[in-house]
Scaffold this active site. Structure first.
Site: not given
Length: 563
Positions: A86, A476
Site C-alpha cells: 500500500d 489509509s
C-alpha cells in the site's frame, strides 16, 4: 502428535486407493514418503514477497510454521499468494489495485486449499490486505486454521525522534509548503523504514492484526510482536502445532468467529483508535462466516468503549512501544476487567479468551501509551458512523486527536485524487473548505483508493483540522485530520455525493452523527434527473471484473455477494 483417529478429513481422497497412485506420484516428487500419506496434510499459506518490507521476512516464518507442523505429526506444504505494498502503490494509479488484491489473496488461498484437499491451514500475512484476505479465505473454507501476523516494523530514528512512513508522506506536504528542502526530504526518506515489518503505528495492518487476535484466530500476543523479534518464529512453530490440535478437537473457524468474537474485535479497534479500514475488513470477514455485521454494530460498541491508546497517526507512540509495555494482551486484559470483552469466546488455543488473558501480564505501571479508564483520550471510540442526506447508507470518520467535533463549510468538489492534489499544491484550498473527492468508491475508483497522499499534503501544508475531506473512497490507517470516508452509496451508482456542487454547504457533526448538505428536495431531484451515470473506468482486466462484482462499502466491498 499422536491421535486415536484419522485426521485426514479431506486429504484421504488423495492419500489412499489405487486410483490415486498418479496423485501421490506428484507429491512424492516434492518430498512425500509412504509415511507422509498417513498424516493430515496442512497448507501453509505464505504471503512472502520482495515488493514490501511488510512481507520480506515471511518466507522464513513459513518454514518455521512448516517445521511446527512436521514436528507434531502433520504433512505440511507451503504455497504462496500475492501481496501489494500500500505504501508503494499510494498516490497514483497503483492504489486502484490495493483493495482488489484482498479478494485475489482470499480467492487464491481458497482455491489452493480446496484443490489440494488440505485438512488444515496456517496462514501468514503482513501488509494491510493480507490479514483480512487470509481470514476471509479461512472463513470460507472453514477448516481448522491459525493465522499468524508477520509483525510490525521497528520505528526509524532521526535526530533522536521516532519517524515512520507517514512522516515521509507528510514531509512531501512540508516540502511543497516550503518548510523543508529537497535534501531534508531525502534524509527523511532514508530513515523512516529501517527493515522488515508492517507500518509501525496503529495503521491498518496493526489494526487488523489486533482485531484478529481479539477475535481469537491468532496466538495470544501475536499482533504486537515485532517482525524481527525471535518470538515471531516461535509463534509460527506454535501455530503449526495448534492447527493439528484444532483438527484433533474438530474446532473450526466458524466455531471461533462468532458474532461475539466480532464484537471483541471491534472493541479492541475502538480502544486502540484503529484504522477506518476495520469497518470494511471486519464486515468482509463476517460475510465469509455468515455472521450478520453492520455499521450499526460498530456504533453500538463505540458508545461503550473509550479510546485509550496514544498511538500514531493521531498520537505519539508506535506498535513497538505498545509491545514493550505489555502489548495487545495487556490492553485486552484491561478491557476484560472492565466487562467490555466477551471472555467466554473460544480461541485457536482451544481455550477461551478469558483463559488466555489470565496468563497474560498486565500492562506496565507508569506508562503513558495506554490511558486509564479514569482519563481516556476520548470517553467513547473515535471511529464514528455518520449518516444523512449525503450518505444514507453511512460514512465513517476517525475523530481521534481532533479538538473540533463539528465542521461546516462550502464544498470544493473534485472527481479525482489527481485534481485534488494539484489544487492543494496550487494553494487553492482555503481554511474552512470541505474538500470532496468522489467517483473513488469500490465501483467508481475502482478499488476504493486510499487518500493518504492528499491527507498528508493537507497536514504538511498546515491545514490539518482546518479543512475537512470527504470521499466515497478510503483513507489509509495513516491518515488523520477531519476526514470522512466510505460515503455510501458511492457516486458511481448515483449516490447523493454525485449530486454535490461547488459551494454547497456541508455539515459534518460527530456528536449528532450527521453528514448532510443544504439543498432543497426539489433541487436535489432536479440534479438527480440531470445526472448521467458515467461508464466504468475499465472495460477489461481485473479492475473491470472487480467493478462489476463489488458490493457497496457499507457491505464490506466484497465480490462474492449473493446475486
Amino acid at each position: 502428535m499422536s491421535s486415536n483417529h484419522d485426521l485426514r478429513i479431506r486429504s484421504k481422497v488423495i492419500s489412499e486407493g489405487v486410483n490415486r497412485a498418479p496423485n501421490r506420484a506428484m507429491l512424492r516428487a516434492v518430498g512425500f514418503s509412504d509415511e507422509d500419506f498417513k498424516k493430515p496434510m496442512i497448507g501453509v499459506a505464505s504471503t512472502w514477497s520482495e515488493v514490501t518490507p511488510c512481507n520480506i521476512h515471511i518466507d522464513e516464518l513459513a518454514r518455521e510454521a512448516k517445521r511446527g507442523v512436521q514436528i507434531h505429526g502433520g504433512a505440511p506444504l507451503i504455497f504462496n499468494t500475492i501481496t501489494v505494498s500500500d505504501g508503494i502503490s499510494m498516490g497514483h494509479e497503483g492504489m486502484l489495485f490495493s483493495l482488489p488484491s484482498r479478494e485475489i489473496i482470499a480467492d487464491s488461498i481458497e482455491i489452493v486449499v480446496n484443490a489440494e484437499r488440505f485438512d488444515g491451514l496456517v496462514a501468514i500475512g503482513g501488509c494491510d490486505k493480507n490479514t483480512p484476505a487470509c481470514l476471509m479465505a479461512i472463513g470460507r473454507i472453514n477448516l481448522p486454521s491459525v493465522y499468524v501476523y508477520g509483525g510490525t516494523i521497528q520505528p526509524g530514528r532521526m535526530d533522536g525522534k521516532q519517524v515512520d512512513i507517514v512522516t515521509a508522506f507528510e514531509a512531501v506536504g512540508q516540502y511543497h509548503a516550503g518548510k523543508i528542502n529537497e535534501q531534508e526530504l531525502h534524509r527523511i526518506e532514508c530513515h523512516v523504514c529501517p527493515g522488515a515489518g508492517a507500518c509501525g503505528g496503529m495503521y491498518t495492518a496493526n489494526t487488523m492484526a489486533a482485531a484478529v487476535e481479539a477475535m481469537g484466530m491468532s496466538l495470544p500476543g501475536s499482533s504486537s510482536t515485532p517482525a524481527i523479534s525471535p518470538q515471531k518464529a516461535v509463534e509460527c512453530a506454535e501455530a503449526g502445532k495448534l492447527v493439528l490440535e484444532l483438527l484433533e478437537n474438530n474446532i473450526l473457524p466458524r466455531d471461533i468467529m462468532t458474532k461475539k468474537a466480532f464484537e471483541n474485535a471491534i472493541t479492541i479497534v475502538m480502544a486502540l483508535g484503529g484504522s477506518t479500514n476495520a469497518f470494511l475488513h471486519l464486515m468482509a470477514i463476517a460475510h465469509s462466516v455468515r455472521v450478520d455485521l453492520s455499521m450499526d454494530d460498530f456504533e453500538q460498541i463505540r458508545k461503550k468503549v473509550p479510546h485509550l491508546a496514544d498511538l500514531k497517526p493521531s498520537g505519539k507512540y508506535s506498535m513497538q512501544d505498545l509491545n514493550d509495555i505489555g502489548g495487545v494482551p495487556g490492553v485486552m486484559k484491561l478491557l476484560l476487567e472492565q466487562g467490555l470483552l466477551h471472555g467466554d469466546c473460544l480461541t485457536v488455543t482451544g481455550k477461551t479468551l478469558a483463559e488466555n488473558l489470565a496468563a497474560a501480564e498486565p500492562l506496565k505501571e507508569n506508562q503513558a501509551i495506554i490511558r486509564s479508564f479514569d482519563a481516556p483520550l476520548k470517553p467513547s471510540g473515535p471511529l464514528v458512523v455518520l449518516k444523512g442526506n449525503l450518505a444514507p447508507e453511512g460514512a465513517v470518520a476517525k475523530m481521534s486527536g481532533l479538538k473540533n467535533l463539528r465542521f461546516s463549510g462550502p464544498a470544493r468538489v473534485f472527481d479525482s485524487e489527481e485534481e485534488t492534489t494539484l489544487a492543494i499544491m496550487a494553494d487553492e484550498i482555503r481554511k474552512g473548505d470541505v474538500v470532496v473527492i468522489r467517483y473513488a468508491g469500490p465501483k467508481g475508483g475502482p478499488g476504493m483508493p486510499e487518500m493518504l497522499s492528499v491527507t498528508a499534503m493537507i497536514v504538511g501544508k498546515g491545514l490539518g483540522g482546518e479543512v475537512a475531506l470527504i470521499t466515497d473512497g478510503r483513507f489509509s490507517g495513516g491518515s488523520h485530520g477531519f476526514v470522512v470516508g466510505h460515503v455510501s452509496p458511492e457516486a458511481q451508482v448515483g449516490g447523493p455525493i454525485a449530486l454535490l456542487q461547488d459551494g454547497d454547504q456541508i455539515t459534518i457533526d460527530s456528536e449528532t452523527q450527521e453528514i448532510s448538505f443544504e439543498v432543497s428536495h426539489e433541487e436535489l431531484e432536479a440534479r438527480a434527473n440531470k445526472w448521467i451515470k458515467p461508464p466504468l473506468k475499465f472495460s477489461s482486466g481485473v479492475l473491470a471484473k472487480y467493478a462489476r462484482l463489488v458490493s457497496s462499502a457499507s457491505k464490506g466491498a466484497v465480490t462474492d455477494m449473493d446475486i
